[in-house]
Design an enzyme around this catalytic site. Structure first.
Site, PDB file in Angstrom:
ATOM      1  N   HIS A 266      -3.538  -6.802   8.453  1.00 43.92           N
ATOM      2  CA  HIS A 266      -3.055  -5.596   9.143  1.00 43.92           C
ATOM      3  C   HIS A 266      -2.043  -4.854   8.280  1.00 43.92           C
ATOM      4  CE1 HIS A 266      -0.128  -8.758  10.141  1.00 43.92           C
ATOM      5  NE2 HIS A 266       0.773  -7.794  10.221  1.00 43.92           N
ATOM      6  N   ARG A 285       1.183 -10.744   1.046  1.00 45.66           N
ATOM      7  CA  ARG A 285       0.844  -9.332   0.831  1.00 45.66           C
ATOM      8  C   ARG A 285      -0.305  -9.174  -0.162  1.00 45.66           C
ATOM      9  NH1 ARG A 285       6.404  -9.704   0.943  1.00 45.66           N
ATOM     10  NH2 ARG A 285       7.369  -8.674   2.723  1.00 45.66           N
TER      11      ARG A 285
END
Length: 402
Positions: A266, A285
């Site tokens: 997301h 990340r």
């Protein structure tokens, strides 16, 4: 020990580069003369930025109080289960897109943390993935029109994207009949020259389409344009751009919520929200960020399946309460919205934090009373029975342990 059971709480502002300049300062009622970004306002007992509570003995660290007096503050049961206040509450103002990210499961976080400790990677190192042993499920409730990327598009929808975007046609055979993992790995591990060759013409076309008024925020090209238009130098194109096309683009209206569990890829795109999460800072990340990117670790913990985003309206209860059910034991969240002569009554099972978004409310406890207005936060200790009322209107959100 403190006699009162209801206190005002002062949170900590985080000035991350992606934050806006106005929303949080205006909500707090302070000036931002230096014009620095106000990205997040943290309310909780996370050791890296603990809130303080305002007492007759001065301002005291909530983290320290929970540690020293856990029975009074969070309750014996919560302490036995979690050993801490298990949630972290935030207000966010997202001006620029956040990184593509995934949060690990609890078991994966513990294993990752121990491995990095053993490898001697310092806790504050830029190359550290795991800051603690905890998982980080989270729920967000929109305070404005809010946009985010959330999970992979459905199989046929993603296939349609690959077939209709000219630059992505070489990816159709790689994706096959819905192979999300192979497609993601291909995009993430492509040579940078190939990434640039594929994405530069696409970005140029999307910028032109946005300038021609052909795109809306429901289109991936709108967000890709926002990333690159007006920049003199593009440098190497961020491979996070692929995700904008591969993931669901979700619009959330004020008062609506989205829960994000472990493994769901997301990224927040734009808007203001109230966010509640497990008390962790573990983020893996994969792009759209100057922060540490670890593609291998991200892919290892990503759930490679289609997701139909579940935008929750919340369950209406009596007394102006709307509950947003979350499938985790660490936290719960309710909206408390009262109009003139409305009232709400409850007994806190754990430490409860109320953040007032708008209006003013009076909290009447068994020991002491408190008035809390827009931009202020109240904390109610475990076991306290309290009553909330307002003269006109109040909108607030309550964090608790279910």
């Amino acid at each position: 020990m403190l006699q009162d059971k209801i206190f005002k709480l002062k949170g900590k502002v985080q000035h991350y580069a992606w934050g806006g300049y106005d929303y949080i300062p205006q909500w707090l009622g302070i000036a931002n003369a230096e014009h620095i970004p106000y990205a997040e306002y943290w309310m909780g007992a996370h050791p890296s930025a603990p809130s303080v509570i305002v007492t007759q003995n001065g301002a005291l660290s909530l983290n320290q109080l929970v540690h020293d007096h856990h029975a009074e503050f969070i309750g014996e049961k919560v302490f036995e289960q979690f050993g801490e206040l298990p949630y972290l509450f935030k207000i966010l103002d997202v001006k620029d897109m956040l990184s593509i990210q995934v949060h690990p499961t609890k078991a994966a976080a513990a294993a990752g943390f121990e491995a990095e400790e053993a490898a001697g990677i310092k806790l504050d190192s830029a190359f550290r993935n795991y800051k603690d042993r905890n998982h980080k499920p989270e729920v967000m409730i929109a305070l404005s029109e809010f946009w985010l990327l959330h999970g992979f598009r459905e199989k046929d929808a993603l296939k349609n994207v690959l077939q209709t975007v000219p630059e992505f046609q070489p990816l159709v055979s790689i994706y096959g009949d819905g192979n999300y993992k192979t497609l993601s790995e291909h995009g993430m591990y492509m040579q940078q020259e190939e990434v640039n060759a594929m994405l530069v013409p696409l970005i140029k076309r999307e910028i032109q389409r946005k300038q021609n008024g052909e795109l809306t925020k429901n289109d991936p090209g709108w967000w890709v344009s926002k990333l690159y238009e007006g920049k003199e130098e593009w440098g190497n194109i961020d491979r996070g751009v692929f995700s904008i096309y591969f993931f669901n683009i979700v619009e959330v209206h004020p008062g609506e919520a989205v829960f994000q569990g472990a493994g769901v890829p997301h990224a927040y795109l734009e808007g203001q929200n109230v966010e509640l999460m497990a008390n962790s800072d573990n983020v893996l990340r994969g792009g759209l960020t100057p922060k540490h990117v670890d593609v291998g670790e991200l892919l290892k913990h990503t759930t490679f399946e289609a997701i139909v985003p579940n935008v929750m309206k919340g369950e209406q209860k009596e007394n102006g309460e709307t509950n947003y059910p979350c499938p985790v034991p660490d936290f719960g969240i309710s909206k408390i919205e009262l109009h003139e002569n409305g009232s709400y009554q409850n007994t806190a099972n754990s430490l409860e934090i109320f953040v007032v978004i708008d209006g003013t409310m009076s909290i009447k406890g068994m020991v002491n009373n408190l008035s809390v207005s827009k931009g202020e936060v109240a904390v109610i200790l475990a076991g306290e029975t309290y009553h909330i009322s307002t003269d006109s209107h109040v909108l607030s959100y309550k964090a608790f342990v279910p």
